[in-house]
Motif scaffolding. Sequence first.
Motif, PDB file in Angstrom:
ATOM      1  N   GLU A  63      83.326   7.541  35.041  1.00  0.00           N
ATOM      2  CA  GLU A  63      84.146   8.737  35.342  1.00  0.00           C
ATOM      3  C   GLU A  63      84.874   9.261  34.101  1.00  0.00           C
ATOM      4  O   GLU A  63      84.920  10.483  33.872  1.00  0.00           O
ATOM      5  N   LEU A 118      82.378  11.064  31.921  1.00  0.00           N
ATOM      6  CA  LEU A 118      82.043  12.366  32.523  1.00  0.00           C
ATOM      7  C   LEU A 118      83.144  13.380  32.230  1.00  0.00           C
ATOM      8  O   LEU A 118      82.874  14.522  31.866  1.00  0.00           O
ATOM      9  N   ALA A 119      84.396  12.939  32.404  1.00  0.00           N
ATOM     10  CA  ALA A 119      85.537  13.837  32.206  1.00  0.00           C
ATOM     11  C   ALA A 119      85.618  14.284  30.748  1.00  0.00           C
ATOM     12  O   ALA A 119      85.836  15.473  30.470  1.00  0.00           O
ATOM     13  N   SER A 120      85.411  13.372  29.804  1.00  0.00           N
ATOM     14  CA  SER A 120      85.525  13.773  28.402  1.00  0.00           C
ATOM     15  C   SER A 120      84.360  14.672  27.999  1.00  0.00           C
ATOM     16  O   SER A 120      84.520  15.611  27.215  1.00  0.00           O
ATOM     17  N   LEU A 121      83.185  14.396  28.541  1.00  0.00           N
ATOM     18  CA  LEU A 121      82.040  15.272  28.275  1.00  0.00           C
ATOM     19  C   LEU A 121      82.289  16.674  28.819  1.00  0.00           C
ATOM     20  O   LEU A 121      82.009  17.675  28.164  1.00  0.00           O
ATOM     21  N   HIS A 122      82.818  16.707  30.031  1.00  0.00           N
ATOM     22  CA  HIS A 122      83.120  17.991  30.670  1.00  0.00           C
ATOM     23  C   HIS A 122      84.078  18.805  29.811  1.00  0.00           C
ATOM     24  O   HIS A 122      83.890  19.992  29.578  1.00  0.00           O
ATOM     25  N   GLN A 123      85.105  18.095  29.328  1.00  0.00           N
ATOM     26  CA  GLN A 123      86.107  18.729  28.457  1.00  0.00           C
ATOM     27  C   GLN A 123      85.422  19.312  27.203  1.00  0.00           C
ATOM     28  O   GLN A 123      85.585  20.483  26.859  1.00  0.00           O
ATOM     29  N   LEU A 171      82.240  20.019  26.653  1.00  0.00           N
ATOM     30  CA  LEU A 171      81.193  21.008  26.871  1.00  0.00           C
ATOM     31  C   LEU A 171      81.689  22.310  27.488  1.00  0.00           C
ATOM     32  O   LEU A 171      80.985  23.311  27.464  1.00  0.00           O
ATOM     33  N   SER A 172      82.873  22.288  28.033  1.00  0.00           N
ATOM     34  CA  SER A 172      83.353  23.497  28.714  1.00  0.00           C
ATOM     35  C   SER A 172      84.433  24.213  27.920  1.00  0.00           C
ATOM     36  O   SER A 172      84.924  25.248  28.345  1.00  0.00           O
ATOM     37  N   GLU A 173      84.832  23.668  26.761  1.00  0.00           N
ATOM     38  CA  GLU A 173      85.920  24.329  26.001  1.00  0.00           C
ATOM     39  C   GLU A 173      85.365  25.474  25.156  1.00  0.00           C
ATOM     40  O   GLU A 173      84.181  25.580  24.905  1.00  0.00           O
TER      41      GLU A 173
END
Length: 134
Positions: free
Chosen positions: A122, A125-130, A132-134
Motif C-alpha cells: 500500500e 502504491l501511494a508513493s507511486l500514485h503521488q 505519477l499524478s503530480e
Amino acid sequence: MSECIFCKIVAGEIPSKKIYEDSEFFAFLDIFPAGRGHTLVIPKAHHEDIHSLPEELYGSLAKVAKRVADLLQDKLHSEGTTIFQMNRESGWQTVFHIHMHVIPRWSGDALHKPWDIKPADEAELASLHQLLSE
Ligand code: AMP
Ligand code: ZN
C-alpha cells in the motif's frame, strides 16, 4: 537495404502467411505461435517500439489490431482475445520493428498469465500514485 526481418516480410523478400493488408499495415501468422491463430500486426514503415512511434500511428496500429482480432474471432470462433505488445529488450521484444501480438483464446488453452498475482504494498502504491499524478 534493411536487415529488419519484418521490413523484409513487408517487401515480400521473406515469405509470410498474410491475413490482412492495407496501405499502412500488414498482419501475418506468427511462425512460433503462442496459440492457434496467433497473428502479428505491424506498420509497413519501420519504427522500433512504442516510444519512437508517432502517437497517431500507434492509435492506427491498435485500430488494425482490433480489426484483426474481430476477423480471428469470426473465423476461428475463439472465446477471448489476448493482445501483447512488447517494447525493448527489457520488455521482451525480440524483433525491433513494432508489432502487436493478437492471440485468439479458448478457455483451458496453453497460454499462462506472465506475472504472479500478489497484492501491492500500500505504501509503494501511494508513493507511486503521488509521483505519477503530480
Ligand atoms: P516479440 O518477441 O514481441 O518481439 O515478437 C516477435 C515475434 O515474431 C515472435 O512471436 C516470433 O515468433 C515472430 N517471428 C519471428 N520471425 C518471424 C517470421 N519470419 N514470420 C512470422 N513470425 C515471426
Ligand atoms: Zn522493420
